[in-house]
Design an enzyme around this catalytic site. Structure first.
Site, PDB file in Angstrom:
ATOM      1  N   CYS A 129       0.935  -1.368  -0.036  1.00 32.25           N
ATOM      2  CA  CYS A 129      -0.046  -0.177  -0.031  1.00 32.25           C
ATOM      3  C   CYS A 129       0.709   1.248  -0.201  1.00 32.25           C
ATOM      4  O   CYS A 129       0.316   2.342  -0.210  1.00 32.25           O
ATOM      5  CB  CYS A 129      -0.975   0.085   0.957  1.00 32.25           C
ATOM      6  N   HIS A 269      -3.190   7.061   2.713  1.00 35.05           N
ATOM      7  CA  HIS A 269      -3.716   5.868   2.328  1.00 35.05           C
ATOM      8  C   HIS A 269      -5.162   5.625   2.841  1.00 35.05           C
ATOM      9  O   HIS A 269      -5.583   6.279   3.804  1.00 35.05           O
ATOM     10  CB  HIS A 269      -2.735   4.919   2.837  1.00 35.05           C
TER      11      HIS A 269
END
EC number: 2.3.1.230
Length: 348
Positions: A129, A269
């Site tokens: 990620c 994120h």
């Protein structure tokens, strides 16, 4: 040492979006309203290979658009850095037209050839990620040292290829790709001011890709590679992910000689609203200084940060001259944060 400019960014998402009540989730048990509210995803997109969508074809489309819109000649690009969390590559375009599913070659070499980047050093990297942040740091390092003037950064996620559609976790994730162009900065108006990363493998097993049967198998089910979230993953993540990203942000700000009050906007994120809000509160970011994008896109792994950055730029929430922090967590687990001074960024 040369300055670094984030010159352009673009994203490409699947054509079709799936709502929470779509039949694709018919075999998923226990999808209560509290599940949807906790994770905050209302719709998400999946690549459709029947329509030519995959991790390669859409990133080619996005990269060609960025090169064209930024008036960047392919043979002027010095380096190409690619990330794709899925170990399975499904397409190689015109470069290897008869090659289908494969583990390698990975994306960078093939994409470089497809785009005509005849002078570019191709490199594949991986931090799940947080791959976009890792790639930006690698690109900035090459530019800062004078070893490159233009670097293309690519993140492409075909996660639906690994989803178990008998598991609730399949409802969270989504496909997509992002491309950014970093160039040498001409003045002090833009630069990567600082980066910070750290890792902790204590909870390595919480979120992994592994060979197994579906969670609720039929009689014909066979083992295959699935994304797998630990049975108590939600609680385990809540024990360490909320605190570690603010640690990375504080370290990056300290390196830059700045405080959180000096930052105009935060780009996080997008794994879940409770995590994003915890990160924001942990660094003292006000609600108007960040946004949630996972509701309309799902969790796009490494594409979530660049997509949220692009959205902020497009909506005018991030403007030329702003100082921003980008931060996130990666399975395994890694934590990363960067402080940027932005100039004009082309969104295409």
């Amino acid at each position: 040492m040369h300055k670094v400019k984030l010159a352009a960014i673009t994203c490409e998402l699947p054509a079709r979006s799936y709502e929470n009540d779509d039949p694709v989730f018919a075999a998923v048990p226990d999808l209560s309203e509290s599940w949807w509210q906790f994770w905050g995803v209302n719709r998400r997109g999946y690549f459709d290979p029947r329509n030519g969508e995959n991790e390669f074809s859409l990133v080619v489309r996005a990269a060609e658009r960025l090169l064209r819109s930024s008036d960047t000649a392919p043979d002027s690009v010095d380096m190409l850095i690619c990330s794709a969390s899925s170990p399975i590559m499904t397409d190689a375009g015109d470069v290897l037209p008869d090659l289908r599913g494969r583990l390698y070659p990975r994306m960078a070499n093939v994409l470089s050839k497809q785009l005509g980047l005849s002078r570019a050093l191709p490199l594949d990297s991986q931090m799940e990620c947080a791959s976009f942040l890792l790639n930006l740091r690698l690109a900035a390092s090459m530019i800062r040292q004078g070893k490159a003037e233009k670097v293309l950064v690519v993140c492409s996620e075909y996660i639906s290829n690994l989803l178990d559609f008998t598991s609730r976790t399949s409802t969270l994730f989504a496909d997509g790709c992002a491309v950014a162009l970093l160039t040498r900065g001409d003045d002090d108006s833009c630069d990567l001011l600082a980066s910070a990363e750290h890792s902790d493998a204590t909870f390595y097993e919480v979120a992994t890709g592994r060979w197994r049967l579906p969670e609720n198998p039929t009689g014909e089910a066979k083992p295959r590679l699935y994304f797998s979230l630990f049975s108590d993953g939600q609680n385990k993540m809540a024990s360490f992910v909320p605190t570690n990203v603010p640690i990375a942000m504080r370290r990056a700000l300290e390196k830059a000689g700045l405080g959180s009050d000096d930052i105009d906007y935060f780009v996080f994120h997008q794994p879940a609203p409770f995590l994003v809000k915890a990160w924001a509160e942990g660094i003292g970011a006000r609600p108007e200084q960040y946004q949630l994008t996972m509701g309309d896109t799902g969790v796009m792994i490494s594409v979530s940060i660049p997509y949220t950055l692009m959205t902020g730029l497009r909506e005018g929430k991030i403007r030329p001259g702003d100082r921003i922090v980008m931060a996130g967590a990666a399975t395994g687990w890694g934590f990363a944060a960067q402080v940027w001074q932005l100039g004009e960024v082309l969104v295409c």
